[in-house]
Design a protein around this motif. Structure first.
Motif, PDB file in Angstrom:
ATOM      1  N   ARG A   8       0.815  -1.216   0.000  1.00 35.56           N
ATOM      2  CA  ARG A   8       0.000   0.000   0.000  1.00 35.56           C
ATOM      3  C   ARG A   8       0.849   1.266   0.000  1.00 35.56           C
ATOM      4  N   ASN A   9       2.165   1.103   0.028  1.00 37.74           N
ATOM      5  CA  ASN A   9       3.077   2.246   0.080  1.00 37.74           C
ATOM      6  C   ASN A   9       2.728   3.119   1.294  1.00 37.74           C
ATOM      7  N   ARG A  10       2.867   2.508   2.471  1.00 38.26           N
ATOM      8  CA  ARG A  10       2.505   3.159   3.727  1.00 38.26           C
ATOM      9  C   ARG A  10       3.211   4.480   3.940  1.00 38.26           C
ATOM     10  N   GLU A  11       4.500   4.528   3.591  1.00 40.64           N
ATOM     11  CA  GLU A  11       5.249   5.760   3.832  1.00 40.64           C
ATOM     12  C   GLU A  11       4.713   6.911   2.990  1.00 40.64           C
ATOM     13  N   GLU A  12       4.342   6.638   1.754  1.00 41.25           N
ATOM     14  CA  GLU A  12       3.740   7.686   0.921  1.00 41.25           C
ATOM     15  C   GLU A  12       2.381   8.081   1.471  1.00 41.25           C
ATOM     16  N   GLY A  13       1.640   7.115   2.009  1.00 41.60           N
ATOM     17  CA  GLY A  13       0.349   7.420   2.630  1.00 41.60           C
ATOM     18  C   GLY A  13       0.520   8.368   3.799  1.00 41.60           C
ATOM     19  N   HIS A  14       1.520   8.110   4.636  1.00 41.65           N
ATOM     20  CA  HIS A  14       1.789   9.010   5.766  1.00 41.65           C
ATOM     21  C   HIS A  14       2.214  10.383   5.261  1.00 41.65           C
ATOM     22  N   ALA A  15       3.121  10.410   4.283  1.00 40.39           N
ATOM     23  CA  ALA A  15       3.617  11.692   3.757  1.00 40.39           C
ATOM     24  C   ALA A  15       2.476  12.527   3.173  1.00 40.39           C
ATOM     25  N   ARG A  16       1.589  11.890   2.436  1.00 41.47           N
ATOM     26  CA  ARG A  16       0.452  12.617   1.841  1.00 41.47           C
ATOM     27  C   ARG A  16      -0.486  13.130   2.923  1.00 41.47           C
ATOM     28  N   LEU A  17      -0.795  12.293   3.898  1.00 36.97           N
ATOM     29  CA  LEU A  17      -1.652  12.691   5.013  1.00 36.97           C
ATOM     30  C   LEU A  17      -1.045  13.875   5.760  1.00 36.97           C
ATOM     31  N   TYR A  18       0.251  13.800   6.006  1.00 37.65           N
ATOM     32  CA  TYR A  18       0.945  14.867   6.721  1.00 37.65           C
ATOM     33  C   TYR A  18       0.911  16.171   5.913  1.00 37.65           C
ATOM     34  N   ARG A  19       1.212  16.089   4.627  1.00 43.21           N
ATOM     35  CA  ARG A  19       1.175  17.288   3.773  1.00 43.21           C
ATOM     36  C   ARG A  19      -0.230  17.890   3.699  1.00 43.21           C
ATOM     37  N   ASP A  20      -1.225  17.042   3.596  1.00 46.49           N
ATOM     38  CA  ASP A  20      -2.597  17.516   3.425  1.00 46.49           C
ATOM     39  C   ASP A  20      -3.162  18.190   4.664  1.00 46.49           C
ATOM     40  N   TYR A  21      -2.807  17.701   5.867  1.00 50.33           N
ATOM     41  CA  TYR A  21      -3.480  18.184   7.068  1.00 50.33           C
ATOM     42  C   TYR A  21      -2.591  18.700   8.194  1.00 50.33           C
ATOM     43  N   TYR A  22      -1.344  18.263   8.288  1.00 52.39           N
ATOM     44  CA  TYR A  22      -0.560  18.544   9.491  1.00 52.39           C
ATOM     45  C   TYR A  22       0.708  19.359   9.250  1.00 52.39           C
ATOM     46  N   PHE A  23       1.065  19.595   8.040  1.00 56.45           N
ATOM     47  CA  PHE A  23       2.241  20.371   7.665  1.00 56.45           C
ATOM     48  C   PHE A  23       2.060  21.812   8.141  1.00 56.45           C
TER      49      PHE A  23
END
Length: 124
Positions: A8-23
Motif C-alpha cells: 500500500r506504500n505506507r510511507e507515501e500514505g503518511h507523507a500525503r496525510l501529513y502534507r494535506d493536514y498537518y504540515f
C-alpha cells in the motif's frame, strides 16, 4: 479468500496525510480539517499524542528488515474517519493506506485507549 500482501506504500500514505493536514502550511485549511474530522486539528493532535503515549500500538515502529510501519497519524485518522462518517473499514484504506484488518485493530485499540485516557475526565 487468500491472504495476499498488498504493498500500500505506507510511507507515501503518511507523507500525503501529513502534507494535506498537518504540515506547517497544509494543503487543506483548518476549516476543511474541521469538516473532515468533525473537530479542530489541535484536538485531533491532542488525542493522537495521548494515545501514542498511552499505547505503543500507535507508535510508528520499524521491523527487523528496516521497513517502517504505519504512523500514529494513519491509525488515528482511519479510526476517526470511520467514527465521523460511519463508513466501513475498507472505505478509508485507499487514502490512508492502511488495510482493513489493521483499521479494525486500530479502532479496537482506539476505543479502549480513549476510555482509559479520557474516561474519568470526559466520559461520565
Amino acid at each position: 479468500m487468500n491472504n495476499r500482501v498488498i504493498d500500500r506504500n505506507r510511507e507515501e500514505g503518511h507523507a500525503r496525510l501529513y502534507r494535506d493536514y498537518y504540515f506547517d502550511t497544509p494543503t487543506y485549511t483548518e476549516t476543511y480539517f474541521c469538516q473532515r474530522f468533525r473537530m479542530r486539528r489541535s484536538l485531533f493532535l491532542r488525542i493522537e499524542e495521548a494515545l501514542t503515549t498511552h499505547d505503543n500500538y500507535f507508535t510508528q515502529r520499524t521491523d527487523d528488515v528496516g521497513v517502517r510501519g504505519l504512523s500514529s497519524l494513519q491509525k488515528v485518522t482511519a479510526a476517526l474517519r470511520m467514527f465521523a462518517y460511519g463508513t466501513a473499514a475498507d472505505a478509508v484504506d485507499d487514502y490512508v493506506r492502511i488495510g482493513e484488518s489493521t483499521i479494525i485493530e486500530s479502532i479496537k485499540r482506539f476505543v479502549k485507549a480513549i476510555v482509559e485516557v479520557f474516561g474519568t475526565e470526559h466520559l461520565r
